[in-house]
Design a protein around this motif. Structure first.
Motif, short mmCIF file in Angstrom:
data_model
loop_
_atom_site.label_atom_id
_atom_site.label_comp_id
_atom_site.label_asym_id
_atom_site.label_seq_id
_atom_site.Cartn_x
_atom_site.Cartn_y
_atom_site.Cartn_z
N ARG A 16 25.94 15.59 94.55
CA ARG A 16 26.82 15.77 95.72
C ARG A 16 28.28 15.61 95.36
N LYS A 17 28.56 14.97 94.24
CA LYS A 17 29.97 14.79 93.83
C LYS A 17 30.57 16.08 93.29
N LEU A 18 29.72 17.08 93.03
CA LEU A 18 30.24 18.34 92.52
C LEU A 18 30.86 19.13 93.67
N ASP A 19 31.92 19.87 93.37
CA ASP A 19 32.63 20.69 94.36
C ASP A 19 31.68 21.64 95.09
N GLY A 20 31.68 21.56 96.41
CA GLY A 20 30.95 22.55 97.21
C GLY A 20 29.44 22.33 97.25
N VAL A 21 28.97 21.17 96.82
CA VAL A 21 27.53 20.88 96.86
C VAL A 21 27.25 19.95 98.04
N GLY A 22 26.46 20.43 98.99
CA GLY A 22 26.09 19.62 100.15
C GLY A 22 24.78 18.88 99.93
N LYS A 23 24.30 18.25 100.98
CA LYS A 23 23.11 17.41 100.93
C LYS A 23 21.87 18.19 100.49
N LYS A 24 21.67 19.36 101.09
CA LYS A 24 20.46 20.14 100.80
C LYS A 24 20.48 20.71 99.38
N SER A 25 21.63 21.23 98.97
CA SER A 25 21.74 21.78 97.61
C SER A 25 21.53 20.68 96.58
N ALA A 26 22.13 19.51 96.84
CA ALA A 26 22.02 18.40 95.90
C ALA A 26 20.55 18.00 95.72
N ALA A 27 19.81 17.94 96.84
CA ALA A 27 18.39 17.59 96.76
C ALA A 27 17.62 18.66 95.99
N ARG A 28 17.98 19.93 96.23
CA ARG A 28 17.29 21.01 95.53
C ARG A 28 17.53 20.91 94.03
N TYR A 29 18.78 20.63 93.64
CA TYR A 29 19.10 20.50 92.22
C TYR A 29 18.34 19.33 91.59
N ALA A 30 18.26 18.20 92.34
CA ALA A 30 17.57 17.02 91.81
C ALA A 30 16.09 17.35 91.56
#
Lengths: 200, 200
Positions: A16-30
């Motif tokens: 989530r600390k990355l530019d433009g990454v929200g809650k849902k994207s962060a979870a998907r990446y994890a």
């Protein structure tokens, strides 16, 4: 009763600390990382640490580099009397791709933005002025973005550099190649008429 | 003459391996990491390794967990005779958020997809059948996604589970709450009429 896994939460928070990454994207990446092989995860972790420890700022232009000076500042083939001022290393890459510019750069690492607490001393403006004082620079091209903050930063630098007797120019605004005059806004169109202009 | 920095390229390549991350986003993320503090970069690297090493599959339901069994499988308050089959751990989280379901889960970690080389043996279907054989399961709720692959996977499992004498159900398709009948497609609308249906 939904189980929250601490290691997964922690990784999501980092994404989530990355530019433009929200809650849902962060979870998907994890979750993507969970599906990585052990080797891939190790490579990822090492790539982060390597990028952070091996990359630093060029002692001359403040662009990112792995050595003491960047390849552009070290090159005898470049014209070191023309300095192009840009906001970030990505702008350097963009201009280099045109293969048209043969001068050197100065990377500000941001724009002046009192709203976000970015004062001129947080940028590399001091280093730029020292460079103008100590070496024979004939032209300073201000290539910050054509945004309110980019324009303000360009004006600020122009005012400081002009008394030093250096020619200060600003990149031209205009209709993008492939664009249509019909759809260009008035400001862009008016600027397109003017082309590259001298502001000192 | 554009300088490519190997550590930056390597990090960009790692970000590109994440679902839905293209060239531009990956580069943006890599530059974000450069702006991290040393501590943040170390935390990020450690979070990746921790997520990969500390999180494993529950020995019963194959959901992700840090222990040997997940919290849901360990809970005596849950009804272990109802098993809800889902595609991935995110579906478990989504269903848990409703606070309505008191049974347990079985996580397939994918759907059958011959096109992408995912055959039934790549999923946790074998573990599911062993579970149905060894414990008293009264109902198997197939909650794979209502996509072509999710439906096919549900049908495949239904065909294997039915002979074992377990009641097999499929979650209902229908108009989403807050949706408008006018804009629902025909298939969804027809399914909405039927509600949860028995397929054995």
């Amino acid at each position: 009763m939904a189980e929250t896994l601490e290691p997964l939460e922690r990784l999501t928070d980092m994404f989530r600390k990355l530019d433009g990454v929200g809650k849902k994207s962060a979870a998907r990446y994890a979750f993507c990382v969970l599906n990585f092989s052990e080797q891939e995860a190790r490579d990822f972790a090492e790539a982060i640490l390597a990028a952070k420890t091996e990359i630093r700022k060029c002692s001359v232009c403040c662009n990112i580099t792995t050595g003491e000076k960047c390849k552009i500042c070290e090159s005898p083939a470049r014209d070191h009397s023309i300095v192009c001022v840009v906001e970030d290393p990505r702008a350097v890459m963009a201009i280099e791709k045109t293969r048209q510019y043969n001068g050197v750069y100065h990377v500000l690492h941001g724009t002046i933005s009192p709203m976000r607490g970015v004062t001129p001393d947080k940028l590399t403006i001091r280093e730029l002025l020292a460079r103008l004082n100590n070496s024979a620079v004939s032209e300073l091209i201000l290539a910050t973005n054509p945004t309110v903050e980019g324009e303000a930063t360009a004006m600020y630098i122009a005012r400081l550099a002009s008394p030093l007797g250096v020619k200060v120019t600003r990149i031209a605004n205009g209709v993008p190649v492939g664009g249509d005059l019909e759809y260009a806004d008035e400001v862009t169109l008016r600027r397109a008429m003017e082309g590259r202009y001298s502001i000192n």
